[in-house]
Structure formats: structure tokens, C-alpha cells
Design a protein around this motif. Structure first.
Motif, PDB file in Angstrom:
ATOM      1  N   CYS A 273       1.520   3.891  -8.615  1.00  0.00           N
ATOM      2  CA  CYS A 273       0.896   4.905  -9.467  1.00  0.00           C
ATOM      3  C   CYS A 273      -0.502   4.509  -9.958  1.00  0.00           C
ATOM      4  O   CYS A 273      -1.224   5.338 -10.501  1.00  0.00           O
ATOM      5  CB  CYS A 273       1.802   5.242 -10.644  1.00  0.00           C
ATOM      6  SG  CYS A 273       1.869   3.929 -11.882  1.00  0.00           S
TER       7      CYS A 273
ATOM      8  N   CYS B 254       7.736   2.864 -12.301  1.00  0.00           N
ATOM      9  CA  CYS B 254       7.896   3.098 -10.858  1.00  0.00           C
ATOM     10  C   CYS B 254       9.055   2.285 -10.300  1.00  0.00           C
ATOM     11  O   CYS B 254       9.780   2.741  -9.421  1.00  0.00           O
ATOM     12  CB  CYS B 254       6.606   2.761 -10.117  1.00  0.00           C
ATOM     13  SG  CYS B 254       5.310   3.976 -10.414  1.00  0.00           S
TER      14      CYS B 254
ATOM     15  N   CYS C 284      -0.351  -1.068 -10.694  1.00  0.00           N
ATOM     16  CA  CYS C 284       0.842  -0.691  -9.938  1.00  0.00           C
ATOM     17  C   CYS C 284       0.422  -0.163  -8.563  1.00  0.00           C
ATOM     18  O   CYS C 284      -0.463   0.699  -8.466  1.00  0.00           O
ATOM     19  CB  CYS C 284       1.597   0.378 -10.721  1.00  0.00           C
ATOM     20  SG  CYS C 284       2.931   1.145  -9.806  1.00  0.00           S
TER      21      CYS C 284
ATOM     22  N   CYS D  45       4.763  -1.012 -11.548  1.00  0.00           N
ATOM     23  CA  CYS D  45       5.021  -0.986 -12.981  1.00  0.00           C
ATOM     24  C   CYS D  45       6.521  -0.747 -13.244  1.00  0.00           C
ATOM     25  O   CYS D  45       7.261  -0.369 -12.330  1.00  0.00           O
ATOM     26  CB  CYS D  45       4.179   0.105 -13.652  1.00  0.00           C
ATOM     27  SG  CYS D  45       4.665   1.777 -13.233  1.00  0.00           S
TER      28      CYS D  45
HETATM   29 ZN   LIG Z   1       3.670   2.627 -11.336  1.00  0.00          ZN
END
Ligand SMILES: [Zn+2]
Length: 207
Positions: free
Chosen positions: A19, A33, A16, A30
């Protein structure tokens, strides 16, 4: 980009951009997120002096802030496409007119970074919306804004000049809106050169 090539080649698991956790191969961020970003409310209102209207897709916080960092400091250029997508989906249609003009980065910053985040976002947005891209602004001097106090930024706005033909209707694009001093300096230069409408869109806005 090297990291992304490694991901594409299947050497690294996809991570991601916000993150850093693993995510689906075709996704930039992801699911967690993505949901958080979707929940962030855009900010609209009157622009700083010289700007007719300003709109930002999210507060400079959480996932939005992480994506700005990923583009700016980790050079994850495909993030610009993700930002452009969000702006396309959420920005008021009436705002997405005229020619897209990237807010210029200080030349020294572009030189040391090797690329220009606002320019990348503006190019991604212009391509997506099929709007003309007119990089008609240049910034003189170092003019480093990161790390300066708000009062200092307002007291010493960056020196912005135009080059070549300036569109009459302008949509300024930047990754982050902070004090608005840079946008105002851009608007001043554009209007002096003949622009009659100057609106601005940023991916994130510092509150
Ligand atoms: Zn993420």
C-alpha cells in the motif's frame, strides 16, 4: 532495489510494498496489509489440462494483487521472498515435492524488464524449501499475455519447449494463474520430455 538500499541506509522510511504507507523497518508490508493477506483464502482444485493439481495462495485481489504488481512492475525483488514464505506456510505438504520449474516468461519481456518475476519466486521457494530448481522450460516468441482477452489467450497458447534434462516429478511455479493456458502448454512440453507428475503452484489466481 535502489529504494531498498536507501531504506537500509536509513535515508528513506520503510514503506509497505503493497500500500506504500510507512511500516516497521524489518517488515515488507504494514500490519494492516499483513492482516488482510492473512485473511485471504488459498484456492485449490483440479488443474487446467495436463496439470495434476493446482494450488494458489490467494485470489488475485487486494494485497495479493498489490504484491504481484510490486514484484512485476516495481521490481521489488524481496517481495518474492514474502510470497515464498506464504506458499511455504499454507500449501499442502504433499504438493511441495519434486523439482521446482519456473513458468518461463517470454524472452522479450525478460529483456525489457531486466528480470523474470516467476523465476524470482521459483528461486525464492526452492531456496526456502530446499528443493531442486530446474529451469528447464523456454518460451519462444513474444507471446505477451498481459492485456489480451481471455478468448485470445486460450486460442493461442504460448510456445513452450524444454531444454536439457527434465525431472520426472515437476512443481511448476508462477506468480499469477489466469486462464491456465500457459500451465497447460508447460505441462505438454514437460510430459513429452518424460515428466510423469506435473503439479502447479502460483502465488495468486485470477477468478
Ligand atoms: Zn500496507
Amino acid at each position: 532495489m535502489k529504494i531498498l538500499h536507501a531504506v537500509a541506509a536509513g535515508i528513506l522510511p520503510p514503506l509497505c510494498a503493497a500500500c506504500g504507507r510507512s511500516c516497521r523497518p524489518e517488515a515488507m508490508v504494514c500490519t494492516r496489509c499483513s492482516r488482510r493477506l492473512a485473511a485471504a483464502a488459498p484456492l485449490a482444485g483440479q488443474g487446467p489440462p495436463g496439470i495434476d493439481r493446482v494450488w494458489s495462495s490467494a485470489p488475485h485481489d487486494g494485497v495479493a494483487r498489490d504484491l504481484v504488481t510490486a514484484l512485476k512492475f516495481r521490481r521489488l525483488l524481496p517481495v518474492a521472498g514474502l510470497m515464498a514464505e506464504r506458499i511455504h506456510w499454507l500449501a499442502p505438504a504433499g504438493l511441495l515435492t519434486g523439482a521446482i520449474v519456473p513458468v518461463p516468461t517470454a524472452p522479450l519481456r525478460t529483456l525489457t524488464r531486466g528480470f523474470d518475476p516467476a523465476g524470482e519466486l521459483a528461486a525464492a521457494l526452492a531456496e526456502r524449501l530446499e528443493m531442486p530448481l530446474e529451469p528447464c522450460l523456454i518460451r519462444k516468441g513474444g507471446g505477451r499475455q498481459v492485456g489480451k482477452r481471455r478468448a485470445q489467450r486460450l486460442a493461442r497458447p504460448p510456445r513452450i519447449h524444454t531444454r536439457g534434462e527434465v525431472p520426472r516429478s515437476v512443481l511448476l511455479v508462477d506468480d499469477v494463474l489466469t486462464t491456465g493456458a500457459t500451465l497447460s502448454a508447460c505441462a505438454r512440453a514437460l510430459r513429452e520430455a518424460g515428466a510423469v507428475r506435473v503439479a502447479a503452484i502460483t502465488f495468486a489466481r485470477r477468478l
